[in-house]
Write a protein that holds these residues in place. Structure first.
Motif, PDB file in Angstrom:
ATOM      1  N   THR A 136       7.106  -3.057   5.338  1.00 17.40           N
ATOM      2  CA  THR A 136       7.370  -2.104   6.045  1.00 17.40           C
ATOM      3  C   THR A 136       6.905  -1.324   7.420  1.00 17.40           C
ATOM      4  OG1 THR A 136       7.451  -0.115   4.870  1.00 17.40           O
ATOM      5  CG2 THR A 136       8.876  -1.662   4.313  1.00 17.40           C
ATOM      6  N   CYS A 167       0.924  -1.461  -0.411  1.00 14.20           N
ATOM      7  CA  CYS A 167       0.271  -0.134  -0.402  1.00 14.20           C
ATOM      8  C   CYS A 167       0.619   1.767  -0.050  1.00 14.20           C
ATOM      9  CB  CYS A 167      -0.786  -0.223   0.967  1.00 14.20           C
ATOM     10  SG  CYS A 167      -0.245  -0.139   2.919  1.00 14.20           S
ATOM     11  N   GLY A 168       2.029   1.337   0.392  1.00 11.32           N
ATOM     12  CA  GLY A 168       2.735   1.939   0.743  1.00 11.32           C
ATOM     13  C   GLY A 168       2.376   3.420   1.224  1.00 11.32           C
ATOM     14  N   THR A 174       2.393  -7.251   6.517  1.00  5.41           N
ATOM     15  CA  THR A 174       3.298  -8.822   6.181  1.00  5.41           C
ATOM     16  C   THR A 174       3.626  -8.648   5.193  1.00  5.41           C
ATOM     17  OG1 THR A 174       2.449 -10.890   5.553  1.00  5.41           O
ATOM     18  CG2 THR A 174       0.685  -9.132   5.218  1.00  5.41           C
ATOM     19  N   TRP A 190      -0.235  -1.817  -7.239  1.00  4.64           N
ATOM     20  CA  TRP A 190       0.337  -1.356  -7.803  1.00  4.64           C
ATOM     21  C   TRP A 190       1.713  -0.469  -7.681  1.00  4.64           C
ATOM     22  CZ3 TRP A 190      -1.624   0.629 -12.317  1.00  4.64           C
ATOM     23  CH2 TRP A 190      -1.552   1.508 -12.870  1.00  4.64           C
ATOM     24  N   LEU A 233      -4.249   4.762  -2.815  1.00  4.68           N
ATOM     25  CA  LEU A 233      -4.997   4.104  -3.238  1.00  4.68           C
ATOM     26  C   LEU A 233      -5.873   3.440  -2.286  1.00  4.68           C
ATOM     27  CD1 LEU A 233      -2.984   1.772  -6.485  1.00  4.68           C
ATOM     28  CD2 LEU A 233      -4.028   4.009  -5.723  1.00  4.68           C
TER      29      LEU A 233
END
Ligand SMILES: C[S@@+](CC[C@H](N)C(=O)[O-])C[C@H]1O[C@@H](n2cnc3c(N)ncnc32)[C@H](O)[C@@H]1O
Length: 277
Positions: free
Chosen positions: A106, A84-85, A129, A147, A89
């Protein structure tokens, strides 16, 4: 993205130890995907305005994503934002009415995603995870969106097998990875090989991508390679297309030609697939 800085990061990390999954995690802990210049001293979004600016930046430059969010109905779906950074999104999907789990390797990304959704009063479930061993329940998601993630993990194949496991029968996914048959891959690769002389140090077009792509790993795929990996874990590809962010693919091109070239030779390879019932 700035190749010089990436080069420094790579040499520091790779010079120290062997390549393994932990190095992948450490790279991203240090360099979260905030869409700030890789060289910037402070790349951390903090305020609601910072997070909104990242969303605006990404959507303004990504017609593929803008079209996706306009044309599909995600309301009510149980969705996984895989990798997901900073949660850009995940938050978009939550705003569209999806029930979103946001996972990342992370802690840094998970914390930023939690902050992003909290500041904007959106409900997102953040989970730390590994895409290759998620520990999430089997057959539990309607849709997986990933993405720019599973080409950065040591085994894209293991990540795809996990996606196959956690999708419900009939569930769908959309993933984006880097595209070998792209203008960016060849132009940047040739620049580093020839103009920067890496060819004289034993590099080839594939290995020289270490100097011009982000992440500790950055595997590139052709369309047939990617669909082969998807089919190998029992998933059924439904559409494969290329795209790229909105800057012109080459200078001075007419808009229509630029769009055509991006759909054929863009740096982002998008594959949509489903788990057969
Ligand atoms: C290029 S960023 C993309 C982030 C986000 N999807 C976006 O579009 O803004 C790649 C993300 O993948 C995550 N990642 C890399 N390897 C992973 C793995 N094995 N499992 C889960 N996440 C991973 C990184 O931590 C990073 O947040």
């Amino acid at each position: 993205m700035t190749a010089g800085r990436l080069f420094e990061v790579h040499t520091v990390v790779k010079g120290e130890t062997t390549i393994d999954a932990e190095r992948n995690r450490l790279w991203w802990e240090r360099m979260p995907m905030s869409y700030a210049d890789w060289q910037a001293a402070d790349r951390e979004p903090r305020t609601e305005e910072d997070f909104l600016a990242i969303e605006d930046y990404l959507l303004a430059r990504s017609p593929f994503l803008t079209d996706l969010f306009k044309s599909r109905n995600f309301a009510g779906l149980r969705m996984l934002d895989l990798g997901c950074g900073v949660g850009v999104l995940s938050c978009l999907l939550s705003r569209l009415g999806a029930d979103v789990t946001a996972m990342d390797l992370t802690q840094h990304a998970v914390d930023l995603t939690a902050r992003n959704s909290h500041l904007r009063n959106l409900t997102v479930q953040p989970v730390r995870t590994d895409a290759e061993n998620m520990g999430l329940a089997s057959a539990s998601f309607d849709f997986v969106l990933s993405w720019g993630v599973i080409h950065h993990t040591p085994s894209t194949e293991r990540a795809l097998a996990e996606i196959a496991r956690i999708l419900k029968p009939g569930g769908r996914a959309l993933i984006m990875v880097y595209h070998t048959t792209s203008i960016v891959y060849y132009l940047r690769g040739l620049y580093w090989l020839l103009a920067r002389g890496k060819i004289f140090h034993g590099y080839n077009l594939r290995t020289v991508q270490d100097f011009c792509a982000d992440g500790f790993y950055h595997r590139h795929f052709t369309g047939p390679e990617l669909t082969g990996c998807v089919e190998a874990v029992g998933l059924r590809p439904t559409r494969v297309t290329a795209t790229q962010q909105d800057a012109p693919i080459l200078p001075f091109l007419p808009v229509a030609l630029d769009r055509y070239l991006k759909e054929k030779f863009g740096w982002y390879l998008v594959c949509e697939f489903e788990r057969p019932r």
